[in-house]
Design a protein around this motif. Sequence first.
Motif, PDB file in Angstrom:
ATOM      1  N   GLY A 118       0.784  -1.228   0.000  1.00 34.60           N
ATOM      2  CA  GLY A 118       0.000   0.000   0.000  1.00 34.60           C
ATOM      3  C   GLY A 118       0.810   1.268   0.000  1.00 34.60           C
ATOM      4  O   GLY A 118       0.255   2.359   0.174  1.00 34.60           O
ATOM      5  N   GLY A 119       2.130   1.165  -0.214  1.00 35.10           N
ATOM      6  CA  GLY A 119       2.968   2.348  -0.232  1.00 35.10           C
ATOM      7  C   GLY A 119       2.855   3.117  -1.528  1.00 35.10           C
ATOM      8  O   GLY A 119       2.201   2.682  -2.489  1.00 35.10           O
ATOM      9  N   PRO A 120       3.498   4.274  -1.618  1.00 33.98           N
ATOM     10  CA  PRO A 120       3.417   5.111  -2.827  1.00 33.98           C
ATOM     11  C   PRO A 120       4.214   4.491  -3.971  1.00 33.98           C
ATOM     12  O   PRO A 120       5.097   3.660  -3.748  1.00 33.98           O
ATOM     13  CB  PRO A 120       4.039   6.432  -2.366  1.00 33.98           C
ATOM     14  N   PRO A 121       3.951   4.891  -5.204  1.00 31.53           N
ATOM     15  CA  PRO A 121       4.696   4.357  -6.347  1.00 31.53           C
ATOM     16  C   PRO A 121       6.137   4.862  -6.351  1.00 31.53           C
ATOM     17  O   PRO A 121       6.487   5.801  -5.623  1.00 31.53           O
ATOM     18  CB  PRO A 121       3.924   4.892  -7.556  1.00 31.53           C
ATOM     19  N   PHE A 122       6.948   4.249  -7.172  1.00 36.50           N
ATOM     20  CA  PHE A 122       8.329   4.710  -7.322  1.00 36.50           C
ATOM     21  C   PHE A 122       8.675   4.706  -8.804  1.00 36.50           C
ATOM     22  O   PHE A 122       7.980   4.093  -9.631  1.00 36.50           O
ATOM     23  CB  PHE A 122       9.304   3.831  -6.533  1.00 36.50           C
ATOM     24  N   ALA A 123       9.753   5.389  -9.134  1.00 31.89           N
ATOM     25  CA  ALA A 123      10.145   5.522 -10.536  1.00 31.89           C
ATOM     26  C   ALA A 123      11.577   5.061 -10.723  1.00 31.89           C
ATOM     27  O   ALA A 123      12.390   5.045  -9.789  1.00 31.89           O
ATOM     28  CB  ALA A 123       9.996   6.973 -10.992  1.00 31.89           C
ATOM     29  N   LEU A 124      11.884   4.690 -11.953  1.00 33.57           N
ATOM     30  CA  LEU A 124      13.228   4.279 -12.340  1.00 33.57           C
ATOM     31  C   LEU A 124      13.684   5.142 -13.506  1.00 33.57           C
ATOM     32  O   LEU A 124      12.941   5.329 -14.481  1.00 33.57           O
ATOM     33  CB  LEU A 124      13.244   2.804 -12.747  1.00 33.57           C
ATOM     34  N   VAL A 125      14.903   5.659 -13.396  1.00 31.98           N
ATOM     35  CA  VAL A 125      15.506   6.431 -14.481  1.00 31.98           C
ATOM     36  C   VAL A 125      16.715   5.651 -14.991  1.00 31.98           C
ATOM     37  O   VAL A 125      17.623   5.335 -14.218  1.00 31.98           O
ATOM     38  CB  VAL A 125      15.952   7.830 -14.012  1.00 31.98           C
ATOM     39  N   LEU A 126      16.726   5.327 -16.266  1.00 29.32           N
ATOM     40  CA  LEU A 126      17.905   4.740 -16.907  1.00 29.32           C
ATOM     41  C   LEU A 126      18.591   5.826 -17.721  1.00 29.32           C
ATOM     42  O   LEU A 126      17.931   6.586 -18.447  1.00 29.32           O
ATOM     43  CB  LEU A 126      17.506   3.569 -17.809  1.00 29.32           C
TER      44      LEU A 126
ATOM     45  N   ALA B 206      23.736  13.283 -21.849  1.00 28.11           N
ATOM     46  CA  ALA B 206      23.172  11.979 -21.526  1.00 28.11           C
ATOM     47  C   ALA B 206      21.722  11.922 -21.965  1.00 28.11           C
ATOM     48  O   ALA B 206      21.016  12.938 -21.968  1.00 28.11           O
ATOM     49  CB  ALA B 206      23.273  11.705 -20.031  1.00 28.11           C
ATOM     50  N   SER B 207      21.299  10.728 -22.353  1.00 26.02           N
ATOM     51  CA  SER B 207      19.891  10.473 -22.661  1.00 26.02           C
ATOM     52  C   SER B 207      19.280   9.713 -21.498  1.00 26.02           C
ATOM     53  O   SER B 207      19.908   8.794 -20.953  1.00 26.02           O
ATOM     54  CB  SER B 207      19.772   9.656 -23.951  1.00 26.02           C
ATOM     55  N   LEU B 208      18.048  10.073 -21.107  1.00 31.20           N
ATOM     56  CA  LEU B 208      17.425   9.499 -19.928  1.00 31.20           C
ATOM     57  C   LEU B 208      16.026   8.978 -20.255  1.00 31.20           C
ATOM     58  O   LEU B 208      15.229   9.673 -20.892  1.00 31.20           O
ATOM     59  CB  LEU B 208      17.325  10.530 -18.795  1.00 31.20           C
ATOM     60  N   GLY B 209      15.762   7.761 -19.800  1.00 29.13           N
ATOM     61  CA  GLY B 209      14.442   7.181 -19.928  1.00 29.13           C
ATOM     62  C   GLY B 209      13.830   7.001 -18.551  1.00 29.13           C
ATOM     63  O   GLY B 209      14.492   6.528 -17.620  1.00 29.13           O
ATOM     64  N   VAL B 210      12.567   7.383 -18.391  1.00 24.38           N
ATOM     65  CA  VAL B 210      11.888   7.372 -17.094  1.00 24.38           C
ATOM     66  C   VAL B 210      10.667   6.461 -17.167  1.00 24.38           C
ATOM     67  O   VAL B 210       9.897   6.525 -18.138  1.00 24.38           O
ATOM     68  CB  VAL B 210      11.449   8.792 -16.685  1.00 24.38           C
ATOM     69  N   ALA B 211      10.474   5.629 -16.145  1.00 29.14           N
ATOM     70  CA  ALA B 211       9.282   4.785 -16.054  1.00 29.14           C
ATOM     71  C   ALA B 211       8.858   4.699 -14.594  1.00 29.14           C
ATOM     72  O   ALA B 211       9.701   4.712 -13.692  1.00 29.14           O
ATOM     73  CB  ALA B 211       9.555   3.389 -16.618  1.00 29.14           C
ATOM     74  N   VAL B 212       7.542   4.597 -14.380  1.00 30.00           N
ATOM     75  CA  VAL B 212       6.979   4.476 -13.032  1.00 30.00           C
ATOM     76  C   VAL B 212       6.486   3.047 -12.844  1.00 30.00           C
ATOM     77  O   VAL B 212       5.860   2.465 -13.746  1.00 30.00           O
ATOM     78  CB  VAL B 212       5.841   5.490 -12.816  1.00 30.00           C
TER      79      VAL B 212
ATOM     80  N   VAL C 298      18.812   5.368 -11.687  1.00 26.94           N
ATOM     81  CA  VAL C 298      18.439   6.127 -10.494  1.00 26.94           C
ATOM     82  C   VAL C 298      17.074   5.629 -10.022  1.00 26.94           C
ATOM     83  O   VAL C 298      16.103   5.656 -10.790  1.00 26.94           O
ATOM     84  CB  VAL C 298      18.393   7.637 -10.767  1.00 26.94           C
ATOM     85  N   LEU C 299      17.028   5.192  -8.774  1.00 27.84           N
ATOM     86  CA  LEU C 299      15.765   4.776  -8.160  1.00 27.84           C
ATOM     87  C   LEU C 299      15.192   5.960  -7.398  1.00 27.84           C
ATOM     88  O   LEU C 299      15.881   6.556  -6.554  1.00 27.84           O
ATOM     89  CB  LEU C 299      16.012   3.597  -7.210  1.00 27.84           C
ATOM     90  N   LEU C 300      13.932   6.281  -7.690  1.00 25.58           N
ATOM     91  CA  LEU C 300      13.271   7.428  -7.062  1.00 25.58           C
ATOM     92  C   LEU C 300      12.088   6.925  -6.230  1.00 25.58           C
ATOM     93  O   LEU C 300      10.970   6.764  -6.745  1.00 25.58           O
ATOM     94  CB  LEU C 300      12.777   8.409  -8.132  1.00 25.58           C
ATOM     95  N   PRO C 301      12.281   6.663  -4.942  1.00 28.17           N
ATOM     96  CA  PRO C 301      11.178   6.159  -4.109  1.00 28.17           C
ATOM     97  C   PRO C 301      10.084   7.215  -3.939  1.00 28.17           C
ATOM     98  O   PRO C 301      10.344   8.422  -3.916  1.00 28.17           O
ATOM     99  CB  PRO C 301      11.866   5.854  -2.775  1.00 28.17           C
ATOM    100  N   GLY C 302       8.857   6.737  -3.806  1.00 35.99           N
ATOM    101  CA  GLY C 302       7.726   7.638  -3.548  1.00 35.99           C
ATOM    102  C   GLY C 302       7.576   8.729  -4.574  1.00 35.99           C
ATOM    103  O   GLY C 302       7.318   9.888  -4.227  1.00 35.99           O
ATOM    104  N   THR C 303       7.725   8.389  -5.860  1.00 33.51           N
ATOM    105  CA  THR C 303       7.751   9.407  -6.913  1.00 33.51           C
ATOM    106  C   THR C 303       6.823   9.018  -8.056  1.00 33.51           C
ATOM    107  O   THR C 303       6.901   7.899  -8.578  1.00 33.51           O
ATOM    108  CB  THR C 303       9.186   9.575  -7.459  1.00 33.51           C
ATOM    109  N   GLY C 304       5.962   9.943  -8.481  1.00 35.11           N
ATOM    110  CA  GLY C 304       5.098   9.736  -9.629  1.00 35.11           C
ATOM    111  C   GLY C 304       5.730  10.251 -10.905  1.00 35.11           C
ATOM    112  O   GLY C 304       6.883  10.700 -10.907  1.00 35.11           O
TER     113      GLY C 304
END
Length: 316
Positions: A189-197, A274-280, A246-252
């Motif tokens: 039940g915690g908040p979502p998190f995101a990943l940045v490559l 740098a090129s960055l891809g973001v996914a939740v 980069v792991l972004l806890p609690g991030t939409g």
Amino acid sequence: MEGLYRLFYVLAWMGLPLGIGLQLFWHPPRGGEWGFYLLFAFLFGLALLQGPRRAPRFLAHALGAYLLFELWRGRDFPWAVGFWSPSLYLLLAFAYPLPLALALGLLWAALLSAFALWAAGGPTWPWGHFASSQPVLLALTLLLARFRELYGQVRFWRERALTCPLTGLPNRRALEMALEREAARVERGGPPFALVLLDLDGFKRVNDEGGHREGDRYLRRVARALVSGVRRGDLVARWGGDEFAVLLPGTGEKEAVEVAERLGRRLQEEGVSASLGVAVYAGDLEDLFLRADQALYRAKALGKGRVVLAPPQGRR
């Protein structure tokens, strides 16, 4: 935490003159005994000047000699020396490898026990207790030292297994473990998190023109820039080659894109593109990696040096 350890170090050194001071107050020396106290004060001061790493080796034997002296001087109060004898064994355990600490500890335990029994004229009640306690105190101290050594080895190998030796960042395995923990929090039940490559643009040229040594310096500079650009609680990891994650806890989505864009600008300040891809995260870690990777390659296809947000799960 470092300040707390310094405080412990100061308290340990303050305890020695305090204990000797109490001994002098309750049982003042007579005649030539003052000379021995001056000698021990000199030896203890000499040990203090050696610094935290070398001091235990100097101090241990000076303390052992002092305890023998107090046993000879204080035949009516053996418990005073008994209180301080564990300090001798602890110093030996810190100063020497375990086998040598055991040998020297047994030597000092035998000396203290034999001297105590000799001074008392036989195994009287207090002296018998004192003598029998010495090997027990030594054994407990060395067991504690062994546990400390094993803990240090486990921590060393764990850190090596989870750390990139070049950049000092967590490695791919460490990131995967952190992602699994975050996924478990979401399931509870915690908040979502995101990943940045993140993939460095033109890194091959850096290696080709400057050699691998220059490439290594380049990667370390990127690692420092990324760490300085994330928020507290975010995790920067070396994914492999010239890729970082980069792991972004609690991030939409919106905040994740903002963080990624800030990282891109931070790298530009270092002269790095740098090129960055973001996914939740949406319930599947494999899908999270796939969407972040696809967003990364889309950022490169669009001209590099930009951030692309992956579409939600199920949409391509």
